[in-house]
Design a protein around this motif. Structure first.
Motif, mmCIF file in Angstrom:
data_model
loop_
_atom_site.group_PDB
_atom_site.id
_atom_site.type_symbol
_atom_site.label_atom_id
_atom_site.label_comp_id
_atom_site.label_asym_id
_atom_site.label_seq_id
_atom_site.Cartn_x
_atom_site.Cartn_y
_atom_site.Cartn_z
ATOM 1 N N LEU A 61 0.807 -1.217 0.000
ATOM 2 C CA LEU A 61 0.000 0.000 0.000
ATOM 3 C C LEU A 61 0.843 1.272 0.000
ATOM 4 O O LEU A 61 0.295 2.369 0.068
ATOM 5 C CB LEU A 61 -0.927 -0.001 1.222
ATOM 6 N N GLY A 62 2.174 1.134 -0.057
ATOM 7 C CA GLY A 62 3.039 2.302 -0.073
ATOM 8 C C GLY A 62 3.110 3.029 1.247
ATOM 9 O O GLY A 62 3.358 4.235 1.292
ATOM 10 N N LEU A 63 2.924 2.285 2.353
ATOM 11 C CA LEU A 63 2.889 2.900 3.687
ATOM 12 C C LEU A 63 4.094 2.532 4.538
ATOM 13 O O LEU A 63 4.110 2.816 5.736
ATOM 14 C CB LEU A 63 1.619 2.461 4.435
ATOM 15 N N GLU A 64 5.116 1.909 3.949
ATOM 16 C CA GLU A 64 6.195 1.361 4.777
ATOM 17 C C GLU A 64 6.955 2.415 5.555
ATOM 18 O O GLU A 64 7.594 2.109 6.567
ATOM 19 C CB GLU A 64 7.158 0.520 3.929
ATOM 20 N N THR A 65 6.916 3.680 5.119
ATOM 21 C CA THR A 65 7.619 4.737 5.858
ATOM 22 C C THR A 65 6.681 5.552 6.742
ATOM 23 O O THR A 65 7.121 6.486 7.419
ATOM 24 C CB THR A 65 8.338 5.689 4.886
ATOM 25 N N VAL A 66 5.406 5.214 6.755
ATOM 26 C CA VAL A 66 4.427 5.954 7.563
ATOM 27 C C VAL A 66 4.497 5.458 9.002
ATOM 28 O O VAL A 66 4.434 4.248 9.254
ATOM 29 C CB VAL A 66 3.005 5.761 7.001
ATOM 30 N N PRO A 67 4.649 6.364 9.984
ATOM 31 C CA PRO A 67 4.734 5.930 11.389
ATOM 32 C C PRO A 67 3.450 5.251 11.847
ATOM 33 O O PRO A 67 2.364 5.511 11.325
ATOM 34 C CB PRO A 67 4.964 7.241 12.149
ATOM 35 N N GLY A 68 3.598 4.414 12.841
ATOM 36 C CA GLY A 68 2.449 3.741 13.430
ATOM 37 C C GLY A 68 2.811 2.309 13.791
ATOM 38 O O GLY A 68 3.786 1.759 13.281
ATOM 39 N N PRO A 69 2.060 1.689 14.681
ATOM 40 C CA PRO A 69 2.386 0.337 15.141
ATOM 41 C C PRO A 69 2.212 -0.710 14.053
ATOM 42 O O PRO A 69 1.324 -0.623 13.213
ATOM 43 C CB PRO A 69 1.402 0.111 16.299
ATOM 44 N N ARG A 70 3.118 -1.694 14.073
ATOM 45 C CA ARG A 70 3.016 -2.905 13.276
ATOM 46 C C ARG A 70 2.887 -4.089 14.243
ATOM 47 O O ARG A 70 2.912 -3.929 15.456
ATOM 48 C CB ARG A 70 4.262 -3.078 12.402
ATOM 49 N N TRP A 71 2.728 -5.304 13.668
ATOM 50 C CA TRP A 71 2.548 -6.476 14.516
ATOM 51 C C TRP A 71 3.600 -6.612 15.618
ATOM 52 O O TRP A 71 3.239 -6.888 16.772
ATOM 53 C CB TRP A 71 2.535 -7.741 13.670
ATOM 54 N N PRO A 72 4.916 -6.430 15.332
ATOM 55 C CA PRO A 72 5.895 -6.631 16.404
ATOM 56 C C PRO A 72 5.679 -5.701 17.592
ATOM 57 O O PRO A 72 6.062 -6.043 18.718
ATOM 58 C CB PRO A 72 7.231 -6.343 15.708
ATOM 59 N N ASP A 73 5.087 -4.537 17.351
ATOM 60 C CA ASP A 73 4.854 -3.595 18.448
ATOM 61 C C ASP A 73 3.724 -4.041 19.365
ATOM 62 O O ASP A 73 3.563 -3.491 20.459
ATOM 63 C CB ASP A 73 4.524 -2.206 17.882
ATOM 64 N N LEU A 74 2.938 -5.024 18.924
ATOM 65 C CA LEU A 74 1.743 -5.413 19.680
ATOM 66 C C LEU A 74 1.887 -6.754 20.371
ATOM 67 O O LEU A 74 0.953 -7.203 21.035
ATOM 68 C CB LEU A 74 0.528 -5.451 18.752
ATOM 69 N N VAL A 75 3.024 -7.402 20.197
ATOM 70 C CA VAL A 75 3.231 -8.685 20.870
ATOM 71 C C VAL A 75 3.159 -8.473 22.380
ATOM 72 O O VAL A 75 3.878 -7.646 22.943
ATOM 73 C CB VAL A 75 4.584 -9.307 20.476
#
Length: 220
Positions: free
Chosen positions: A44-58
């Protein structure tokens, strides 16, 4: 809603994103990446957009759903919870999905075929499972395997057929014993855009997605 490809290369992640975008026109929506690997944010072209991903929610199951939803990167109106290509991690438990479901009107899961076959429990929680197929024997075989794995949830499962391959839609329905939910035309521009992080459907695809979303989700 869960979306899963009957085989690789049929564009299930693309379809999940486009369905989520349609749902976001109707209600607060999040698309959730359950395919560990490159990450839906790359598509989606969002790889540089800040925000949580799965590893941040473990281990973060106690986070409030509304708080998480507000913090996620956005693709248009749709929130995106993606895996992270640089930080592989085990997916958090279903409690995160439950909390998102409490905060959002629609949750679209980009399911992993291998994950569903190994453990269908998350897919079985979906109100609807969309199996994306081409018109080919490998797709038919993969869809049958998914139907068997889903067990009772197969009654809430149907096909979206991509216009690739030599079999007819009727043959795909007969071979898989799954009902047809809709068709999506071949769109070379969409495929090229996906490679560049610019997921923009052509006119025929946009019309097909609008019709499919209306059928599955109801009118706007």
């Amino acid at each position: 809603m869960g979306v899963v490809g009957a085989r690789g290369g049929v564009g299930a992640s693309v379809l999940a994103a486009l369905l989520a975008a349609q749902a976001a026109e109707r209600t607060a929506t999040v698309v959730v990446d359950l395919c560990a690997g490159a990450g839906l944010d790359v598509l989606l072209g969002l790889e540089t957009v800040p925000g949580p991903r799965w590893p941040d929610l473990v281990g973060a199951g106690d986070v409030a759903g509304a708080e998480l939803l507000a913090a996620l990167p956005r693709w248009g109106r749709c929130a995106v919870l993606s895996a992270d290509r640089e930080r592989p991690a085990a997916l958090p438990g279903a409690e995160v999905l439950d909390r998102l479901g409490e905060a959002a009107g629609a949750v679209v899961l980009d399911l992993s075929r291998a994950g569903v076959l190994a453990d269908p429990s998350v897919a079985m929680r979906c109100h609807l499972v969309v199996v994306v197929v081409g018109r080919d024997a490998m797709s038919a075989g993969g869809a049958v395997a998914l139907r068997v794995a889903l067990g009772p949830a197969a009654s809430r499962t149907g096909l979206v057929v991509r216009d690739t391959g030599g079999l007819s839609v009727a043959e795909m329905e007969q071979a898989t014993a799954l009902p047809l939910l809709g068709r999506v035309p071949r769109d070379r521009g969409l495929a090229l855009g996906a490679e560049r992080g610019m997921l923009t459907p052509g006119l025929r695809t946009a019309r097909a997605m609008t019709a499919l979303a209306t059928s599955l989700l109801g009118p706007r």
